[in-house]
Design a protein around this motif. Structure first.
Motif, PDB file in Angstrom:
ATOM      1  N   GLY A 224       0.761  -1.181  -0.106  1.00 30.69           N
ATOM      2  CA  GLY A 224      -0.112   0.056  -0.041  1.00 30.69           C
ATOM      3  C   GLY A 224       0.864   1.177   0.061  1.00 30.69           C
ATOM      4  N   GLY A 225       1.943   1.098   0.530  1.00 30.47           N
ATOM      5  CA  GLY A 225       2.687   2.585   0.740  1.00 30.47           C
ATOM      6  C   GLY A 225       3.355   2.676  -0.393  1.00 30.47           C
TER       7      GLY A 225
ATOM      8  N   ARG B  35       0.806   4.323  -2.852  1.00 29.52           N
ATOM      9  CA  ARG B  35       0.748   5.696  -2.583  1.00 29.52           C
ATOM     10  C   ARG B  35       1.612   6.687  -2.838  1.00 29.52           C
ATOM     11  NH1 ARG B  35      -1.278   3.105   2.240  1.00 29.52           N
ATOM     12  NH2 ARG B  35       0.635   3.410   3.234  1.00 29.52           N
ATOM     13  N   ARG B  36       2.936   6.213  -2.754  1.00 31.56           N
ATOM     14  CA  ARG B  36       3.861   6.987  -3.377  1.00 31.56           C
ATOM     15  C   ARG B  36       3.884   7.118  -4.789  1.00 31.56           C
ATOM     16  NH1 ARG B  36       6.526   4.131   0.840  1.00 31.56           N
ATOM     17  NH2 ARG B  36       7.417   2.558  -0.410  1.00 31.56           N
TER      18      ARG B  36
ATOM     19  N   ALA C 282       1.231   7.055  -6.626  1.00 29.12           N
ATOM     20  CA  ALA C 282       0.000   7.868  -6.821  1.00 29.12           C
ATOM     21  C   ALA C 282       0.439   9.280  -6.745  1.00 29.12           C
ATOM     22  CB  ALA C 282      -1.237   7.413  -5.853  1.00 29.12           C
ATOM     23  N   ARG C 283       1.231   9.560  -5.633  1.00 27.20           N
ATOM     24  CA  ARG C 283       1.605  10.976  -5.441  1.00 27.20           C
ATOM     25  C   ARG C 283       2.573  11.427  -6.097  1.00 27.20           C
ATOM     26  NH1 ARG C 283       1.684   9.253   0.181  1.00 27.20           N
ATOM     27  NH2 ARG C 283       3.951   8.907  -0.093  1.00 27.20           N
TER      28      ARG C 283
ATOM     29  N   ARG D   9      -1.608   8.586 -10.299  1.00 28.08           N
ATOM     30  CA  ARG D   9      -2.265   7.472 -10.344  1.00 28.08           C
ATOM     31  C   ARG D   9      -1.455   6.157 -10.086  1.00 28.08           C
ATOM     32  NH1 ARG D   9      -2.060   5.925 -16.468  1.00 28.08           N
ATOM     33  NH2 ARG D   9      -3.735   4.718 -16.395  1.00 28.08           N
TER      34      ARG D   9
ATOM     35  N   ARG E  70      -8.091   0.310  -3.068  1.00 27.06           N
ATOM     36  CA  ARG E  70      -8.526   1.616  -2.725  1.00 27.06           C
ATOM     37  C   ARG E  70      -8.775   1.744  -1.223  1.00 27.06           C
ATOM     38  NH1 ARG E  70     -12.215   4.456  -7.651  1.00 27.06           N
ATOM     39  NH2 ARG E  70     -10.427   4.554  -9.020  1.00 27.06           N
TER      40      ARG E  70
ATOM     41  N   ALA F 118      -6.249   1.201   0.521  1.00 30.95           N
ATOM     42  CA  ALA F 118      -5.051   1.525   1.057  1.00 30.95           C
ATOM     43  C   ALA F 118      -4.417   2.658   0.153  1.00 30.95           C
ATOM     44  CB  ALA F 118      -3.949   0.410   0.856  1.00 30.95           C
ATOM     45  N   CYS F 119      -5.074   2.967  -1.093  1.00 30.07           N
ATOM     46  CA  CYS F 119      -4.569   3.943  -1.942  1.00 30.07           C
ATOM     47  C   CYS F 119      -5.765   4.198  -2.868  1.00 30.07           C
ATOM     48  CB  CYS F 119      -3.494   3.450  -3.027  1.00 30.07           C
ATOM     49  SG  CYS F 119      -3.035   4.472  -4.040  1.00 30.07           S
TER      50      CYS F 119
ATOM     51  N   ARG G  44      -6.443   6.406  -4.873  1.00 31.36           N
ATOM     52  CA  ARG G  44      -6.354   6.640  -6.356  1.00 31.36           C
ATOM     53  C   ARG G  44      -5.408   5.592  -7.155  1.00 31.36           C
ATOM     54  NH1 ARG G  44      -2.732  12.093  -6.806  1.00 31.36           N
ATOM     55  NH2 ARG G  44      -1.893  11.467  -4.666  1.00 31.36           N
ATOM     56  N   ALA G  45      -5.769   4.070  -6.578  1.00 26.44           N
ATOM     57  CA  ALA G  45      -5.556   2.962  -7.404  1.00 26.44           C
ATOM     58  C   ALA G  45      -6.394   2.735  -8.489  1.00 26.44           C
ATOM     59  CB  ALA G  45      -5.477   1.892  -6.588  1.00 26.44           C
TER      60      ALA G  45
END
Length: 286
Positions: free
Chosen positions: A48-49, A52-53, A55-56, A60, A83, A85-86, A88-89
């Protein structure tokens, strides 16, 4: 993408090579809702981390459900679970059978698409996925074809990308998967519905293709399963407290001799992850 009657296109060759036709063969297509829940839960926690990185950095995080089968349930569920966890997945379901792609497209929605393809993992614009999940895809390929398939898939990953490849039973109660980065395999995770588990070696029949034929004397994975069963038997006094407590005690004992890559937080979920080098087939060359 398990072989049926039609010829199978080899997955060997240069990992980065592109093909005009999908690489692979049609699977039986067997799928059920919630079949991959254990794998999805682990991915969301472990990866998940990184999602997220990604996506940032890019706006996406694209995940691929490779070989989702005759129905799109696993792709739909993967999007929902990632989603958590993220947010914007996104998920792209990739299937080699054009009829399955056509049947799945009515389920497409924001963040969920379906495309035809195989081990080349074609995504619009040549996008590189942050995750490729390939569940029950290599099961009926030859063991010697696995390294080439892994190389093709990991070659498609973006930065911090992860390939998760493994096998489960029809109900998703027994599941074993390998996690790979661009450099190759990292870990092997064993996951089970503990209330129905007689012994950890019950998971042997769900070993991924790279390991299932190595469950023989002299191979590391056989020694691991032997020690896993012994620790389970020793932890029998904890059974009255529930299968979860017995599993946790088993994992704790096993960690004294094997390089486990997780801890009690994951063990409580009926999981146990060991470093790939500890159970890799003898003679394995990354």
């Amino acid at each position: 993408m398990a072989s049926q009657q039609r010829p199978r296109r080899p997955v060997s060759g240069a990992p980065g090579a592109r093909s005009a036709r999908p690489v692979g063969a049609v699977t039986r297509g067997t799928t059920n809702p919630n079949r991959l829940r254990r794998m999805d839960r682990w991915i969301a926690a472990a990866h998940g981390g990184a999602l997220r990185r990604t996506a940032r950095a890019t706006g996406r995080a694209v995940a691929v459900d490779l070989g989702y089968g005759a129905a799109p349930w696993t792709a739909v569920e993967l999007l929902e679970r990632l989603r958590t966890a993220c947010p914007r997945a996104e998920v792209a379901g990739v299937e080699i059978d054009p009829e399955r792609v056509a049947a799945a497209r009515p389920y497409a929605r924001e963040g969920l698409t379906f495309v035809r393809g195989g081990f080349e993992v074609p995504l619009p614009g040549g996008a590189r996925p942050a995750l490729i999940r390939a569940a029950n895809v290599l099961r009926q390929y030859a063991e010697e074809e696995v390294p080439a398939a892994w190389a093709r898939l990991t070659d498609r990953l973006g930065p911090e990308g992860l390939l998760v490849e493994g096998t489960c039973d029809e109900a998703g109660r027994r599941h074993v998967w390998v996690a790979l980065g661009p450099e190759g395999p990292r870990t092997v995770t064993f996951a089970a519905h503990l209330a129905t588990l007689d012994a950890p070696s019950d998971l042997a029949e769900r070993l991924p293709k790279a390991l299932i034929h190595r469950n023989v004397a002299g191979e590391p994975v056989r020694a691991f399963l032997r020690d896993f069963d012994r620790a389970w038997a020793t932890a029998a006094p904890y059974a009255p407290l529930g299968a979860r407590q017995r599993w946790i005690r088993t994992a704790s004992a096993l960690s004294a001799d094997w390089p486990l890559a997780d801890g009690p937080g994951r063990w409580r979920q009926g999981e146990l992850t060991v470093a790939w080098p500890a159970v890799a087939p003898r003679g394995w060359v990354s």
